[in-house]
Scaffold this motif. Sequence first.
Motif, PDB file in Angstrom:
ATOM      1  N   ASP A  41       0.886  -1.205  -0.088  1.00  0.00           N
ATOM      2  CA  ASP A  41      -0.036   0.015   0.135  1.00  0.00           C
ATOM      3  C   ASP A  41       0.866   1.230  -0.103  1.00  0.00           C
ATOM      4  N   MET A  42       2.278   1.054   0.173  1.00  0.00           N
ATOM      5  CA  MET A  42       3.068   2.376   0.239  1.00  0.00           C
ATOM      6  C   MET A  42       3.651   2.538  -1.268  1.00  0.00           C
ATOM      7  N   GLU A  43       3.680   3.965  -1.712  1.00  0.00           N
ATOM      8  CA  GLU A  43       4.249   4.411  -2.923  1.00  0.00           C
ATOM      9  C   GLU A  43       5.944   4.218  -2.803  1.00  0.00           C
ATOM     10  N   ASP A  44       6.283   4.016  -4.046  1.00  0.00           N
ATOM     11  CA  ASP A  44       7.866   3.790  -4.068  1.00  0.00           C
ATOM     12  C   ASP A  44       8.705   4.898  -3.341  1.00  0.00           C
ATOM     13  N   ASP A  45       8.318   6.163  -3.533  1.00  0.00           N
ATOM     14  CA  ASP A  45       8.868   7.348  -2.848  1.00  0.00           C
ATOM     15  C   ASP A  45       8.878   7.266  -1.404  1.00  0.00           C
ATOM     16  N   GLU A  46       7.853   6.946  -0.991  1.00  0.00           N
ATOM     17  CA  GLU A  46       7.726   6.847   0.519  1.00  0.00           C
ATOM     18  C   GLU A  46       8.667   5.695   1.081  1.00  0.00           C
ATOM     19  N   LEU A  47       8.643   4.388   0.381  1.00  0.00           N
ATOM     20  CA  LEU A  47       9.552   3.246   0.549  1.00  0.00           C
ATOM     21  C   LEU A  47      10.828   3.740   0.504  1.00  0.00           C
ATOM     22  N   LEU A  48      11.452   4.400  -0.447  1.00  0.00           N
ATOM     23  CA  LEU A  48      12.863   4.832  -0.935  1.00  0.00           C
ATOM     24  C   LEU A  48      13.018   5.802   0.302  1.00  0.00           C
ATOM     25  N   THR A  49      12.283   6.613   0.883  1.00  0.00           N
ATOM     26  CA  THR A  49      12.877   7.575   1.984  1.00  0.00           C
ATOM     27  C   THR A  49      12.898   6.646   3.267  1.00  0.00           C
ATOM     28  N   ILE A  50      12.278   5.717   3.601  1.00  0.00           N
ATOM     29  CA  ILE A  50      12.357   4.876   4.713  1.00  0.00           C
ATOM     30  C   ILE A  50      13.487   4.171   4.629  1.00  0.00           C
ATOM     31  N   ILE A  51      13.883   3.418   3.673  1.00  0.00           N
ATOM     32  CA  ILE A  51      14.975   2.553   3.399  1.00  0.00           C
ATOM     33  C   ILE A  51      16.315   3.551   3.425  1.00  0.00           C
ATOM     34  N   LYS A  52      16.271   4.555   2.945  1.00  0.00           N
ATOM     35  CA  LYS A  52      17.389   5.861   2.782  1.00  0.00           C
ATOM     36  C   LYS A  52      17.646   6.043   4.017  1.00  0.00           C
ATOM     37  N   ASN A  53      16.641   6.450   4.999  1.00  0.00           N
ATOM     38  CA  ASN A  53      16.997   6.799   6.349  1.00  0.00           C
ATOM     39  C   ASN A  53      17.357   5.926   7.347  1.00  0.00           C
ATOM     40  N   GLN A  54      16.785   4.515   7.061  1.00  0.00           N
ATOM     41  CA  GLN A  54      17.384   3.471   7.927  1.00  0.00           C
ATOM     42  C   GLN A  54      18.950   2.998   7.478  1.00  0.00           C
ATOM     43  N   LEU A  55      19.018   3.390   6.184  1.00  0.00           N
ATOM     44  CA  LEU A  55      20.687   2.886   5.835  1.00  0.00           C
ATOM     45  C   LEU A  55      21.686   4.086   6.462  1.00  0.00           C
ATOM     46  N   LYS A  56      21.380   5.574   6.646  1.00  0.00           N
ATOM     47  CA  LYS A  56      21.963   6.214   7.094  1.00  0.00           C
ATOM     48  C   LYS A  56      22.285   6.141   8.743  1.00  0.00           C
ATOM     49  N   VAL A  57      21.563   5.383   9.648  1.00  0.00           N
ATOM     50  CA  VAL A  57      21.530   5.139  11.034  1.00  0.00           C
ATOM     51  C   VAL A  57      22.354   3.793  11.230  1.00  0.00           C
ATOM     52  N   ILE A  58      22.064   2.856  10.258  1.00  0.00           N
ATOM     53  CA  ILE A  58      22.674   1.656  10.861  1.00  0.00           C
ATOM     54  C   ILE A  58      24.344   1.522  10.726  1.00  0.00           C
ATOM     55  N   LYS A  59      24.632   0.558  11.486  1.00  0.00           N
ATOM     56  CA  LYS A  59      26.091   0.433  11.677  1.00  0.00           C
ATOM     57  C   LYS A  59      26.826  -0.172  10.396  1.00  0.00           C
ATOM     58  N   PHE A  60      27.725   0.379  10.222  1.00  0.00           N
ATOM     59  CA  PHE A  60      28.714  -0.305   8.993  1.00  0.00           C
ATOM     60  C   PHE A  60      27.914  -0.281   7.501  1.00  0.00           C
ATOM     61  N   SER A  61      27.175   0.939   7.335  1.00  0.00           N
ATOM     62  CA  SER A  61      26.263   1.161   6.357  1.00  0.00           C
ATOM     63  C   SER A  61      27.080   1.347   4.872  1.00  0.00           C
ATOM     64  N   GLU A  62      28.320   1.694   5.086  1.00  0.00           N
ATOM     65  CA  GLU A  62      29.304   1.791   3.987  1.00  0.00           C
ATOM     66  C   GLU A  62      29.731   0.587   3.463  1.00  0.00           C
ATOM     67  N   MET A  63      29.534  -0.589   4.002  1.00  0.00           N
ATOM     68  CA  MET A  63      29.820  -1.865   3.637  1.00  0.00           C
ATOM     69  C   MET A  63      28.810  -2.811   3.279  1.00  0.00           C
ATOM     70  N   ILE A  64      27.604  -2.268   3.093  1.00  0.00           N
ATOM     71  CA  ILE A  64      26.437  -3.108   2.866  1.00  0.00           C
ATOM     72  C   ILE A  64      26.062  -2.871   1.502  1.00  0.00           C
ATOM     73  N   SER A  65      25.876  -4.101   0.686  1.00  0.00           N
ATOM     74  CA  SER A  65      25.430  -4.319  -0.668  1.00  0.00           C
ATOM     75  C   SER A  65      24.229  -4.182  -0.855  1.00  0.00           C
ATOM     76  N   LEU A  66      23.762  -3.514  -1.870  1.00  0.00           N
ATOM     77  CA  LEU A  66      22.146  -3.217  -1.895  1.00  0.00           C
ATOM     78  C   LEU A  66      21.505  -3.873  -3.237  1.00  0.00           C
ATOM     79  N   ASN A  67      22.441  -4.559  -3.843  1.00  0.00           N
ATOM     80  CA  ASN A  67      22.132  -5.466  -5.088  1.00  0.00           C
ATOM     81  C   ASN A  67      21.026  -6.199  -4.877  1.00  0.00           C
ATOM     82  N   ASP A  68      20.955  -7.199  -3.734  1.00  0.00           N
ATOM     83  CA  ASP A  68      19.440  -7.909  -3.551  1.00  0.00           C
ATOM     84  C   ASP A  68      18.379  -7.382  -3.297  1.00  0.00           C
ATOM     85  N   ILE A  69      18.434  -6.136  -2.673  1.00  0.00           N
ATOM     86  CA  ILE A  69      17.239  -5.526  -2.377  1.00  0.00           C
ATOM     87  C   ILE A  69      16.912  -4.678  -4.010  1.00  0.00           C
ATOM     88  N   VAL A  70      17.721  -4.222  -4.551  1.00  0.00           N
ATOM     89  CA  VAL A  70      17.359  -3.851  -5.930  1.00  0.00           C
ATOM     90  C   VAL A  70      16.752  -4.872  -6.598  1.00  0.00           C
TER      91      VAL A  70
END
Length: 802
Positions: free
Chosen positions: A458-487
């Motif tokens: 029920d959520m729009e793509d833009d809303e989901l993208l904002t949520i995922i982006k915000n969580q990626l900012k706060v999680i530890k070791f975010s610079e080492m997380i690959s996003l290919n599976d999520i894509v």
Amino acid sequence: MIENPCFNWEKLQDIFYRNREICGLEWPSIDKQQKQQHETVFSTSTVVISTPDTIEIFDYTGSLLLSLSKKKFGEIVKLEFNENEELVIVTSKTINVVKNYLPLEIEEFDVSNKLNGAIWDYKNGTILTKETQDIYQVLNNDKLNLLYKNEGSFTILTKNHWNCNLNKIILLDINDVLEFVIEKRILSNILKSQWHRVEISNSGFVCLYNLKFNKLRVFKDPSTALLEHDLEVIPTDIKWCSDDSIVCSFTDEIKIYGPGNTYISFWYPNNITSIATEIDGLKVITKEKVHLVSRVPQSTANIFRIGSTEPAAILLDSLDLLSNHAPKSIANLRLIDLKVAVLECIDAAKHEFDITIQKKLLSAAAFGKASLDKNTFDSNIFVEACRLITLLNTIRSYGFFITIDEYCHMKSGRILNLLLTRHKYYEAVKVCELLNDASKFSILFKHWAVSKIRLSSDMEDDELLTIIKNQLKVIKFSEMISLNDIVHVSYLEGRFKLAKGIALMERNPQLKIVELLEMDENNVALEEALKTNCPELVLSFLLKCQTSLTLSQFTKLLTLDMPDNQLFLYSQSFLHEEFLFDYYRQTDRFFDLGQLILEQSKKQRTIQPFLSQIKDLYNHYQHDHLLKHEVDLFKKEESLWKYQDNLSGIFNENFNELSLGATLGKLIEMKQDRYVHELVKEFKISDKRFYHTKCKVLIDGKRFDELQQFASERRSPIGYLPFYKYLMKKKYEKEAVIYINMISGISYEQKKKMYLECNSYQEAVQIAKKERDIGGLREIFKLVPADQTHLKKLINEIIGAI
């Protein structure tokens, strides 16, 4: 003062066992009347209750994780957990593995066409078929391996008449006990007797039960019974406690049996409903509570055994004495092996559930450690133990009541997967923080993001993208997380805008470009590749696009997204000429097309047929000041090609494709002076170039007289040093001497060196004499060969005269 935990221990021969309460029974209890229609299956962290209509999955806190209708599966043969704690639902035709609860993900493996008959029973990844009772092994949940084709070798009457571990299978035939070794594929008769039930431990111990005589027999080697017991009452169940002690359960007690008719009992206030083997003990489930029966570790026994004088026990007593009898407490430490005591206290703390006991034992270890020299004890052992105990207590607080041995067996990765499967992301974050492992944070974030995408229809793509982006900012070791599976998941879910947005968040440029390419976002991918300023990456991308796109698509990509980028000009050497022809035509790059045709014609040695076409293409640039020089150069080359074509006809020699210098050299070689002068005049060849060319040709042809005549005709515009150098390069020292004296502007030392390089010692002596150079003469004297005595004599005379 804590209560001594040994008051609840029982001793079987020289081994202590203890019964500890794990948790209260929070899921529906199954009584004897319901057992006919209900089945309960346990794993280390999960409980499955099978009712007539449903399969319900609970955790040990009583939370319902999943409820499945049995209609979905048909006739269910067996419920079992695999090594990853995933529920395996076996039907007569399929093997189903529950991979995820929400969203529900079940992997189905249809075996109906691979088996000789339907599945009759399934244990530990091994299948027994219904009609023929052939034995199959399931590999990776999706492959079958026929272990043994039963051609009348045995008959199994009930499902209790066989069992297996990963290494062997025990089969109870009507009057025989058979053993099948999986690795060797050998079936052998190991006992001639009748038994009605078999249990086999992971380490290979076998327990046989005879219902008629109510008798147990345990062995590892069938020729030697480790224990035999005649039971007074028929047990309700028989299981292994860990992998080396056999247990029978009765109405409200269990008995652990040992050799020589010995046994110990544990009594419970409520009736026992089930027992289940664990890696280091036995779970006992009553109507109200869940208990764990296990061996007491040796370190724990040494500390808490009544009357123990082991070092660890004395260390714990010394800690108690410290506040009131400090001198005696310190004195006790001198009487024991303090390092052994500290290590045993640490080990015992790891095995305890009670936090109070853990703290007491760790305090004792810290007290003892403080008196040890840092060179004799590694303090990291204590630090790591504290970290591990904190982790275990945290995991237990989330409903995973595991021991240290179970944790070591399961590993942290499986614990994390179980938390993620239950969507306990907050708890998973806390576990990851305690582990401080970057790879675990990556697994956690990917699972959360994928679940969020799949469950947020029920959520729009833009809303989901904002949520995922915000969580990626706060999680530890975010610079080492690959996003290919999520894509990939976003794309498969039809969320193309979200997939593109997440792909652009990828920190690894190579992965980012691959992800965008897979979504056919070629323009965006090229833009991102150009941002990296990495020529290799951009070229790799272009070559990939060239094979995957049509010619028009690829041309459009190049012209719109990198029209002024010089990298493509460099990359032309990597591309097919066929493509370049089409590309230059479509983009009206007539000059480049002409150059390409010219290069191709040179390779094929057929320039003349293409000259008019090339000229027409170059005519587009007559007034282009930037390319005027190139066009004029082509006109000169055209004149040369025509002249060469004329020479080829006159002399019946191939002059085509030769450079201007090579054409001049060939005419000099052929001694065609008239055409040489004509060529020089026609193409305005400079005197210097003419002299260099003729000098080389005459030397190559060993025409030394002509060379000398040519040198003396008039003053050379290039001087005479090139004559000398060309001759020396060809090792013509004798001829080179002639030109040394003709070279102007060189010093005495340079001239002497040249004479010596030509082995012309006489001339070298003469110029040294003229310069009255005694040192030079002596140098020459050393170089003169021994057989030239007259020259040596002359040098000595000159030195004497000077």
